[in-house]
Design a protein around this motif. Structure first.
Motif, PDB file in Angstrom:
ATOM      1  N   ALA A   1       1.123  -1.121   0.258  1.00 27.62           N
ATOM      2  CA  ALA A   1       0.362  -0.169   0.237  1.00 27.62           C
ATOM      3  C   ALA A   1       0.784   1.359  -0.367  1.00 27.62           C
ATOM      4  CB  ALA A   1      -0.997   0.112   1.037  1.00 27.62           C
ATOM      5  N   VAL A   2       2.160   0.909   0.741  1.00 32.06           N
ATOM      6  CA  VAL A   2       3.254   2.057   1.235  1.00 32.06           C
ATOM      7  C   VAL A   2       3.556   2.462   0.001  1.00 32.06           C
ATOM      8  CG1 VAL A   2       5.085   3.329   1.175  1.00 32.06           C
ATOM      9  CG2 VAL A   2       3.049   1.917   3.398  1.00 32.06           C
ATOM     10  N   SER A   3       4.087   1.706  -1.101  1.00 31.60           N
ATOM     11  CA  SER A   3       4.520   1.968  -2.343  1.00 31.60           C
ATOM     12  C   SER A   3       3.430   2.284  -3.231  1.00 31.60           C
ATOM     13  CB  SER A   3       5.150   0.824  -2.910  1.00 31.60           C
ATOM     14  OG  SER A   3       5.377   0.237  -3.162  1.00 31.60           O
ATOM     15  N   ARG A   4       2.210   2.235  -3.441  1.00 34.68           N
ATOM     16  CA  ARG A   4       1.325   2.641  -4.177  1.00 34.68           C
ATOM     17  C   ARG A   4       1.016   3.934  -4.371  1.00 34.68           C
ATOM     18  NH1 ARG A   4      -2.047  -2.803  -4.058  1.00 34.68           N
ATOM     19  NH2 ARG A   4      -2.518  -1.728  -2.382  1.00 34.68           N
ATOM     20  N   LEU A   5       1.390   4.636  -2.154  1.00 33.59           N
ATOM     21  CA  LEU A   5       0.766   5.512  -2.204  1.00 33.59           C
ATOM     22  C   LEU A   5       1.913   6.349  -2.895  1.00 33.59           C
ATOM     23  CD1 LEU A   5      -0.850   7.478  -0.593  1.00 33.59           C
ATOM     24  CD2 LEU A   5      -0.060   6.619   1.540  1.00 33.59           C
ATOM     25  N   ASP A   6       3.004   5.496  -2.504  1.00 30.24           N
ATOM     26  CA  ASP A   6       4.874   6.628  -2.867  1.00 30.24           C
ATOM     27  C   ASP A   6       3.848   7.488  -4.995  1.00 30.24           C
ATOM     28  OD1 ASP A   6       5.327   6.987  -0.864  1.00 30.24           O
ATOM     29  OD2 ASP A   6       7.699   5.610  -0.817  1.00 30.24           O
ATOM     30  N   GLN A   7       3.486   5.849  -5.338  1.00 31.79           N
ATOM     31  CA  GLN A   7       3.485   6.267  -6.648  1.00 31.79           C
ATOM     32  C   GLN A   7       2.095   7.591  -7.562  1.00 31.79           C
ATOM     33  OE1 GLN A   7       1.899   2.163  -8.696  1.00 31.79           O
ATOM     34  NE2 GLN A   7       3.837   1.296  -8.351  1.00 31.79           N
ATOM     35  N   ARG A   8       1.252   7.484  -6.677  1.00 32.67           N
ATOM     36  CA  ARG A   8      -0.215   7.637  -6.184  1.00 32.67           C
ATOM     37  C   ARG A   8       0.846   9.313  -6.551  1.00 32.67           C
ATOM     38  NH1 ARG A   8      -5.487   5.826  -7.588  1.00 32.67           N
ATOM     39  NH2 ARG A   8      -4.502   4.129  -7.769  1.00 32.67           N
ATOM     40  N   ILE A   9       1.722  10.095  -5.222  1.00 29.91           N
ATOM     41  CA  ILE A   9       2.425  11.337  -4.818  1.00 29.91           C
ATOM     42  C   ILE A   9       2.926  11.521  -5.894  1.00 29.91           C
ATOM     43  CG2 ILE A   9       3.812  12.546  -3.388  1.00 29.91           C
ATOM     44  CD1 ILE A   9       2.483  10.296  -1.638  1.00 29.91           C
ATOM     45  N   SER A  10       3.781  11.105  -6.366  1.00 32.03           N
ATOM     46  CA  SER A  10       4.577  11.122  -7.574  1.00 32.03           C
ATOM     47  C   SER A  10       3.797  11.235  -9.090  1.00 32.03           C
ATOM     48  CB  SER A  10       5.593   9.812  -8.474  1.00 32.03           C
ATOM     49  OG  SER A  10       6.195   9.902  -9.300  1.00 32.03           O
ATOM     50  N   MET A  11       3.104  10.888  -8.967  1.00 30.72           N
ATOM     51  CA  MET A  11       2.083  11.210  -9.831  1.00 30.72           C
ATOM     52  C   MET A  11       0.970  12.781 -10.052  1.00 30.72           C
ATOM     53  SD  MET A  11       0.609   7.886 -10.522  1.00 30.72           S
ATOM     54  CE  MET A  11      -0.599   7.389 -12.782  1.00 30.72           C
ATOM     55  N   LEU A  12       1.049  12.530  -8.493  1.00 30.88           N
ATOM     56  CA  LEU A  12       0.247  14.127  -8.276  1.00 30.88           C
ATOM     57  C   LEU A  12       1.892  15.558  -8.578  1.00 30.88           C
ATOM     58  CD1 LEU A  12      -2.281  13.069  -5.879  1.00 30.88           C
ATOM     59  CD2 LEU A  12      -2.826  14.415  -8.339  1.00 30.88           C
ATOM     60  N   THR A  13       2.623  14.974  -7.813  1.00 30.34           N
ATOM     61  CA  THR A  13       3.816  15.949  -7.866  1.00 30.34           C
ATOM     62  C   THR A  13       4.733  16.256  -9.187  1.00 30.34           C
ATOM     63  OG1 THR A  13       4.859  14.573  -6.790  1.00 30.34           O
ATOM     64  CG2 THR A  13       3.404  15.994  -5.652  1.00 30.34           C
ATOM     65  N   GLY A  14       4.275  15.257  -9.838  1.00 30.65           N
ATOM     66  CA  GLY A  14       5.270  15.360 -10.733  1.00 30.65           C
ATOM     67  C   GLY A  14       6.764  15.065 -10.420  1.00 30.65           C
ATOM     68  N   LEU A  15       7.206  14.620  -9.217  1.00 30.30           N
ATOM     69  CA  LEU A  15       8.436  14.920  -9.076  1.00 30.30           C
ATOM     70  C   LEU A  15       8.823  13.291  -8.389  1.00 30.30           C
ATOM     71  CD1 LEU A  15       8.244  17.265  -6.145  1.00 30.30           C
ATOM     72  CD2 LEU A  15       9.270  17.449  -8.227  1.00 30.30           C
ATOM     73  N   ASN A  16      10.268  12.746  -8.246  1.00 23.59           N
ATOM     74  CA  ASN A  16      10.754  11.684  -8.211  1.00 23.59           C
ATOM     75  C   ASN A  16      10.754  11.554  -7.169  1.00 23.59           C
ATOM     76  OD1 ASN A  16      12.470   9.240  -7.443  1.00 23.59           O
ATOM     77  ND2 ASN A  16      14.511  10.136  -8.659  1.00 23.59           N
ATOM     78  N   VAL A  17       9.996  10.570  -5.979  1.00 19.56           N
ATOM     79  CA  VAL A  17       9.647  10.370  -4.858  1.00 19.56           C
ATOM     80  C   VAL A  17      10.075   9.006  -3.893  1.00 19.56           C
ATOM     81  CG1 VAL A  17       7.262  11.194  -4.547  1.00 19.56           C
ATOM     82  CG2 VAL A  17       7.464   9.100  -4.924  1.00 19.56           C
ATOM     83  N   GLN A  18      10.975   7.983  -4.818  1.00 20.40           N
ATOM     84  CA  GLN A  18      11.616   7.436  -4.704  1.00 20.40           C
ATOM     85  C   GLN A  18      12.778   7.417  -3.596  1.00 20.40           C
ATOM     86  OE1 GLN A  18      11.747   3.966  -5.610  1.00 20.40           O
ATOM     87  NE2 GLN A  18       9.914   4.058  -6.328  1.00 20.40           N
ATOM     88  N   HIS A  19      12.859   7.115  -1.967  1.00 19.53           N
ATOM     89  CA  HIS A  19      14.098   6.848  -1.246  1.00 19.53           C
ATOM     90  C   HIS A  19      15.504   6.668  -2.221  1.00 19.53           C
ATOM     91  CE1 HIS A  19      15.302   6.814   2.560  1.00 19.53           C
ATOM     92  NE2 HIS A  19      16.526   5.491   1.720  1.00 19.53           N
ATOM     93  N   PRO A  20      16.407   7.563  -2.336  1.00 22.50           N
ATOM     94  CA  PRO A  20      16.766   8.585  -1.772  1.00 22.50           C
ATOM     95  C   PRO A  20      15.966   9.766  -1.866  1.00 22.50           C
ATOM     96  CG  PRO A  20      18.442   8.003  -2.347  1.00 22.50           C
ATOM     97  CD  PRO A  20      17.906   7.483  -3.324  1.00 22.50           C
ATOM     98  N   HIS A  21      15.581  10.151  -2.884  1.00 24.56           N
ATOM     99  CA  HIS A  21      14.723  10.813  -3.348  1.00 24.56           C
ATOM    100  C   HIS A  21      14.188  11.715  -2.145  1.00 24.56           C
ATOM    101  CE1 HIS A  21      18.137  10.213  -6.517  1.00 24.56           C
ATOM    102  NE2 HIS A  21      17.297   9.102  -6.440  1.00 24.56           N
TER     103      HIS A  21
END
Ligand SMILES: O=C(O)CCC(=O)C(=O)O
Ligand SMILES: [Fe+2]
Length: 457
Positions: A315-335
């Motif tokens: 669930a957490v990595s799916r949330l990360d994907q959504r945050i990345s799509m919404l912000t257009g930013l790279n949110v993968q650890h360590p970014h």
């Protein structure tokens, strides 16, 4: 009803005798004690919890200007002119006893916070007196204890010597031979009132401290507006791609860098959260803050939190994907840092702060991916009252709305911190507040948020 009366009388007369005097009663008492000892370590609130709850009440008193005399009746009111007005009408409430107030006053007293101890101990004395000062085995204190601490608190506030002597006099009526009270009474009587006491204290504080108190006061007044941003219904095109429903709500946040927004993350279905909460509750620890080079607990951030490392497909990595799509930013650890889930209890709060590091030795730089360029904060719960997120200089506050997310840039494009992002988590008045933070770092975003040709931007 004579039948009810008869059974009640029987219960109180013969049945209680059996309960108290039977062999089972002894066994029950033993079982209760050993059960208590087992629970004590693991589940029951500690002394730190109790003192923290008392401090939480005093924080609510300050931030929302609550009257202690109303709080003890279970009401949340402040004074407006000569009247008391409701700050919030709670769905459920409870009245406090003289002993409850004594405990809060004593916590203040032990911290040498005589301003609060006077308020709470005065209520304690009033309630103890009203209840005929009957002692009960659960009580922490007595009318004597409350008077004793109240007298000294008045004395320490310096301006109320007259009150201190009045309370000591009534203590001496109970126990004329008490040497300590007698000595204090005589000493207080001899001492001239300390005129100008408060002014002296103010003169001696540094300009920096005055600035700090001004910011705190601004933050408290922003908190009192209990969320100046209201929900708006707008159709978001992005959302028809991302969400299950084609409609969602969002709004540009005023006064912050362009492209800071508040968004309805119903995008993320509830099952994600309940799953997440179930996994994390056990891992929650007291939140820490970054000092110069270490992470420490602090009175100015009271909450529990946990870092969530998402494994693939979780669930957490799916949330990360959504945050990345919404912000257009790279949110993968360590970014991006791991997702942080935060829970605020009674009076839980976070005083004004920046999310980005303001000192080169800050632990934020440990990831070696630069500073925290942006923040996404998701409200995982709603609350009954309080708990808004206040942007102090930008002069707005966001109420706690389940599933809403806020996104803002902490740094300008030139890498400098944006002072307008100074923000605070207001104390929760009623409810249980859950948020999730995703902090996104500078490195990894080079082509996603480009520098500007204007060095001032
Ligand atoms: O809880 C809030 O409203 C703010 C939380 C926050 O600012 C933080 O965790 O950095
Ligand atoms: Fe923050």
């Amino acid at each position: 009803n004579p039948l009810v009366a008869f059974t009640l009388i029987k219960r109180l007369q013969s049945e209680w005798l059996n309960v108290v005097n039977s062999n089972e009663a002894l066994e029950n008492a033993r079982a209760l004690r050993s059960g208590y000892e087992e629970e004590e370590e693991a589940e029951l609130p500690s002394l730190e919890d109790l003192q923290g709850a008392a401090k939480g009440l005093m924080r609510l008193q300050d931030v929302y200007c609550l009257q202690v005399s109303s709080l003890v009746r279970g009401q949340f009111q402040r004074v407006a002119g000569s009247q008391s007005v409701d700050v919030h009408l709670p769905a459920v409430s409870v009245q406090l006893s003289g002993d409850d107030c004594f405990l809060v006053g004593k916590v203040a007293y032990d911290q040498e916070d005589y301003y609060h101890s006077v308020h709470w101990l005065e209520e304690s004395v009033r309630l103890f007196r009203r209840s005929g000062s009957k002692w009960s085995p659960e009580n922490e204190g007595t009318l004597h204890d409350a008077l004793d601490h109240l007298a000294f608190s008045h004395f320490k506030t310096g301006t109320h010597l007259a009150c201190a002597t009045v309370f000591l006099r009534s203590l001496l009526l109970y126990e004329p031979s008490n040497r300590r009270w007698l000595r204090a009474y005589l000493a207080y009587q001899k001492r001239p009132a300390e005129a100008g006491h408060a002014c002296m204290a103010l003169d001696s504080v540094s300009g920096q401290l005055v600035q700090f108190f001004l910011i705190l006061e601004m933050s408290w007044s922003a908190c009192r507006y209990l969320g100046s941003i209201k929900r708006m219904r707008l159709v978001c095109n992005l959302c028809s791609i991302l969400c299950s429903s084609s409609e969602s709500t969002w709004q540009i946040l005023p006064a912050l860098s362009p492209q800071s927004w508040i968004f309805d993350m119903s995008v993320l279905s509830c099952t994600y959260y309940s799953h997440a909460a179930a996994v994390f509750v056990v891992k929650l620890r007291r939140s820490v803050v970054a000092t110069r080079d270490k992470q420490v607990t602090a009175e100015y951030r009271i909450s529990k939190s946990a870092w969530l490392k998402g494994s693939a497909q979780s669930a957490v990595s799916r949330l990360d994907q959504r945050i990345s799509m919404l912000t257009g930013l790279n949110v993968q650890h360590p970014h991006g840092e791991y997702l942080q889930v935060v829970n605020y209890g009674i009076g839980g709060h976070y005083e004004p702060h920046f999310d980005h590091a303001t000192s080169p030795s800050s632990p934020v730089f440990k990831l070696k991916t630069g500073n925290r360029v942006a923040t996404v904060m998701i409200y995982l719960s709603s609350v009954e009252a309080g708990g808004s997120t206040a942007f102090i200089y930008a002069n707005f506050s966001v109420p706690v709305m389940k599933n809403a997310a806020i996104f803002w840039w902490n740094l300008h494009r030139n890498g400098r911190g944006d002072p307008d992002t100074l923000h605070a988590g207001c104390p929760v008045l009623i409810g249980d507040k859950w948020v999730a933070n995703k902090w996104i770092h500078e490195y990894g975003q080079e082509f996603l948020r480009r520098c500007s040709l204007n060095p001032e931007e």
